[in-house]
Design an enzyme around this catalytic site. Structure first.
Site, PDB file in Angstrom:
ATOM      1  N   TYR A 150      -6.661   0.964   3.314  1.00  0.00           N
ATOM      2  CA  TYR A 150      -7.640   0.572   2.292  1.00  0.00           C
ATOM      3  C   TYR A 150      -9.072   0.884   2.729  1.00  0.00           C
ATOM      4  O   TYR A 150      -9.957   1.082   1.899  1.00  0.00           O
ATOM      5  CB  TYR A 150      -7.540  -0.934   1.993  1.00  0.00           C
ATOM      6  CG  TYR A 150      -6.550  -1.286   0.905  1.00  0.00           C
ATOM      7  CD1 TYR A 150      -5.213  -0.949   1.030  1.00  0.00           C
ATOM      8  CD2 TYR A 150      -6.963  -1.961  -0.238  1.00  0.00           C
ATOM      9  CE1 TYR A 150      -4.306  -1.288   0.038  1.00  0.00           C
ATOM     10  CE2 TYR A 150      -6.065  -2.298  -1.233  1.00  0.00           C
ATOM     11  CZ  TYR A 150      -4.735  -1.959  -1.091  1.00  0.00           C
ATOM     12  OH  TYR A 150      -3.859  -2.293  -2.079  1.00  0.00           O
ATOM     13  N   LYS A 201       6.189   0.573   9.478  1.00  0.00           N
ATOM     14  CA  LYS A 201       7.112   1.697   9.567  1.00  0.00           C
ATOM     15  C   LYS A 201       6.906   2.402  10.912  1.00  0.00           C
ATOM     16  O   LYS A 201       6.348   3.497  11.009  1.00  0.00           O
ATOM     17  CB  LYS A 201       6.949   2.651   8.371  1.00  0.00           C
ATOM     18  CG  LYS A 201       7.830   2.164   7.212  1.00  0.00           C
ATOM     19  CD  LYS A 201       7.958   3.094   6.055  1.00  0.00           C
ATOM     20  CE  LYS A 201       8.691   4.372   6.339  1.00  0.00           C
ATOM     21  NZ  LYS A 201      10.176   4.219   6.318  1.00  0.00           N
ATOM     22  N   ASP A 234      10.426  -0.313   4.066  1.00  0.00           N
ATOM     23  CA  ASP A 234      11.358   0.041   2.985  1.00  0.00           C
ATOM     24  C   ASP A 234      12.565  -0.893   3.003  1.00  0.00           C
ATOM     25  O   ASP A 234      13.022  -1.374   1.961  1.00  0.00           O
ATOM     26  CB  ASP A 234      11.770   1.523   3.061  1.00  0.00           C
ATOM     27  CG  ASP A 234      12.269   1.947   4.434  1.00  0.00           C
ATOM     28  OD1 ASP A 234      12.084   1.195   5.418  1.00  0.00           O
ATOM     29  OD2 ASP A 234      12.847   3.055   4.540  1.00  0.00           O
ATOM     30  N   ASP A 258       0.536  -5.403   0.105  1.00  0.00           N
ATOM     31  CA  ASP A 258       0.213  -5.315  -1.328  1.00  0.00           C
ATOM     32  C   ASP A 258       1.497  -5.100  -2.129  1.00  0.00           C
ATOM     33  O   ASP A 258       1.771  -5.798  -3.108  1.00  0.00           O
ATOM     34  CB  ASP A 258      -0.761  -4.151  -1.551  1.00  0.00           C
ATOM     35  CG  ASP A 258      -1.113  -3.960  -3.023  1.00  0.00           C
ATOM     36  OD1 ASP A 258      -1.374  -4.963  -3.702  1.00  0.00           O
ATOM     37  OD2 ASP A 258      -1.108  -2.800  -3.478  1.00  0.00           O
ATOM     38  N   ASP A 262       3.867  -7.975  -4.563  1.00  0.00           N
ATOM     39  CA  ASP A 262       4.200  -7.837  -5.988  1.00  0.00           C
ATOM     40  C   ASP A 262       5.697  -8.051  -6.185  1.00  0.00           C
ATOM     41  O   ASP A 262       6.148  -8.688  -7.142  1.00  0.00           O
ATOM     42  CB  ASP A 262       3.830  -6.443  -6.513  1.00  0.00           C
ATOM     43  CG  ASP A 262       2.465  -6.422  -7.198  1.00  0.00           C
ATOM     44  OD1 ASP A 262       1.602  -7.241  -6.805  1.00  0.00           O
ATOM     45  OD2 ASP A 262       2.251  -5.600  -8.111  1.00  0.00           O
TER      46      ASP A 262
HETATM   47  C1  IPM Z   1      -4.050  -7.093  -5.066  1.00  0.00           C
HETATM   48  C2  IPM Z   1      -4.492  -6.006  -5.988  1.00  0.00           C
HETATM   49  C3  IPM Z   1      -5.681  -5.274  -5.387  1.00  0.00           C
HETATM   50  C4  IPM Z   1      -5.209  -4.606  -4.113  1.00  0.00           C
HETATM   51  C5  IPM Z   1      -6.377  -4.276  -6.306  1.00  0.00           C
HETATM   52  C6  IPM Z   1      -6.833  -4.912  -7.599  1.00  0.00           C
HETATM   53  C7  IPM Z   1      -7.538  -3.602  -5.619  1.00  0.00           C
HETATM   54  O1  IPM Z   1      -3.431  -5.154  -6.288  1.00  0.00           O
HETATM   55  O2  IPM Z   1      -4.874  -7.953  -4.711  1.00  0.00           O
HETATM   56  O3  IPM Z   1      -2.878  -7.114  -4.706  1.00  0.00           O
HETATM   57  O4  IPM Z   1      -4.653  -3.503  -4.125  1.00  0.00           O
HETATM   58  O5  IPM Z   1      -5.396  -5.199  -3.062  1.00  0.00           O
HETATM   59 MG    MG Z   2      -1.552  -5.802  -5.517  1.00  0.00          MG
END
Ligand code: IPM
Ligand code: MG
Length: 376
Positions: A150, A201, A234, A258, A262
């Protein structure tokens, strides 16, 4: 804007950054819950509010002004909604709403991002996985938040002599960056079920080899009481949907964290159910800089329709009560009220199930306050 309340005996300064899309709608529900805690329990905060993301760009030509950045650095805690929207896709990279969020994380040095994925009993059927796989699930993803690909240099897009282009990002971690987040992971594990799974990884990336070695070394030197395992990212993604209850705390880098968070969020039934806390290192007084935000995005497609789920935002507030202000009792009160509203059958659209009652963002907020009233 800039509604400041100065009350003697306040717990601390909180900066509200609702942001874009559904950000302001879910933040409105937090404001109502904050008012309730102030009224009923005398839990007062000195509140300030600012713009971030696309709305900041629209007003100031930048996703985050220096003024708001300075307020964030001064606050005891920042509550963040969400940023982004299709309207801003055409902006140059540096002006995009997400840059505002990333600048906050970086300049506040919020390297430890806690993303707890807990399945409410009432929502077991909302998960895309079989009920027995997720019932009772309670895991914590700890994501490194200020390093890795990042922020790594070199980065950019360059034009090559033949006129074609090359995009570059760099995955980079130092010992210090790995050790400080791993330490948070071991400490979290100690307070839970004493299991830490470190994810990278190492089979293809040197930064992953270093990550694995440093986490192992810290474990052997100081945290022998915590059970440490290592997993490739993975495989971890696969295990999260195969048998998520094998995990207690997962620690990973910025990018893998990240993605995995999700994935973990959906185990709970919806992205609208996952809060997060981003913490810095403790200062001399033991105080950490902190920002709290739901893991979900700005959902521009449903903004303004009343469909947004305010629960991840409310749980982020509850994490703020816990981690920044030591108000565990108040946090429990709120978490329990959310659980009871769900058990009572109310659902926002994202977690709607046959036979349940579909309610709007604000009715969900009001119902949670009604439950708080019953408990108080
Ligand atoms: C998160 C989001 C952010 C990230 C985006 C909005 C920049 O996906 O906080 O998980 O990738 O960190
Ligand atoms: Mg995210």
């Amino acid at each position: 804007m800039a509604a400041i309340r100065n009350t003697p005996g306040v717990l601390g300064k909180v900066l509200l950054l609702p942001g874009d899309g559904i950000g302001s709608e879910v933040m409105r529900e937090v404001r109502r819950v904050m008012d309730w805690f102030a009224r009923r329990h005398g839990l007062e905060f000195e509140l300030d509010e600012g713009r971030v993301g696309g709305t900041s760009y629209d007003h100031h030509g930048t996703p985050l002004t220096d003024e708001v950045m300075a307020k964030a650095l001064e606050a005891d805690a920042v509550l963040f909604g969400a940023v982004g929207g299709p309207k801003y896709d055409v902006l140059p990279f540096e002006a995009k709403p997400e840059r505002g969020l990333l600048r906050l994380r970086k300049e506040m040095e919020l390297f430890a991002n806690l993303r707890p994925a807990k399945v409410f009993d009432a929502l077991v059927d909302s998960s895309s996985l079989k009920p027995e796989l997720v019932r009772g699930l309670d895991l914590m993803i700890l994501r490194e938040l200020t390093g890795g690909v990042y922020f790594g240099e070199p980065r950019g897009i360059e034009t090559l002599p033949d006129g074609s282009r090359r995009g570059v990002n760099t995955q980079v971690y130092t010992t210090a960056e790995i050790v400080r987040v791993a330490r948070v992971g071991f400490e979290l594990a100690r307070k839970r079920n004493a299991k830490l799974c470190s994810v990278e990884k190492a089979n293809v990336m040197e930064s992953g080899v270093l990550w694995r070695e440093e986490v192992q070394r810290l474990h052997d030197a100081e945290y022998g009481d915590v059970e440490l395992t290592h997993m490739y990212a993975d495989n971890c993604a696969m295990q999260l949907v195969r048998a998520p209850k094998q995990f207690d705390v997962i620690v990973s880098d910025n990018l893998f964290g990240d993605i995995l968070s999700d994935c973990a969020a959906m185990l709970t039934g919806s992205l609208g159910m996952l809060p997060s806390a981003s913490l810095g290192a403790p200062d001399a007084n033991g105080k950490r800089k902190a920002m709290y935000e739901p893991v979900h995005g700005s959902a521009p497609d449903i903004a303004g329709t009343g469909l947004a789920n305010p629960i991840a935002m409310l749980q982020s507030f509850s994490m703020m009560l816990r981690y920044s202000f030591d108000q565990d009792e108040a946090a429990d009160l709120l978490d329990d009220a959310i659980g009871r509203v769900l058990a009572g059958g109310l659902r926002t659209a994202d977690i709607m199930q046959p036979g349940k009652a579909k309610v709007s963002t604000s009715v969900m907020g009001e119902s949670i306050i009604r439950e708080l009233d019953k408990a108080a």
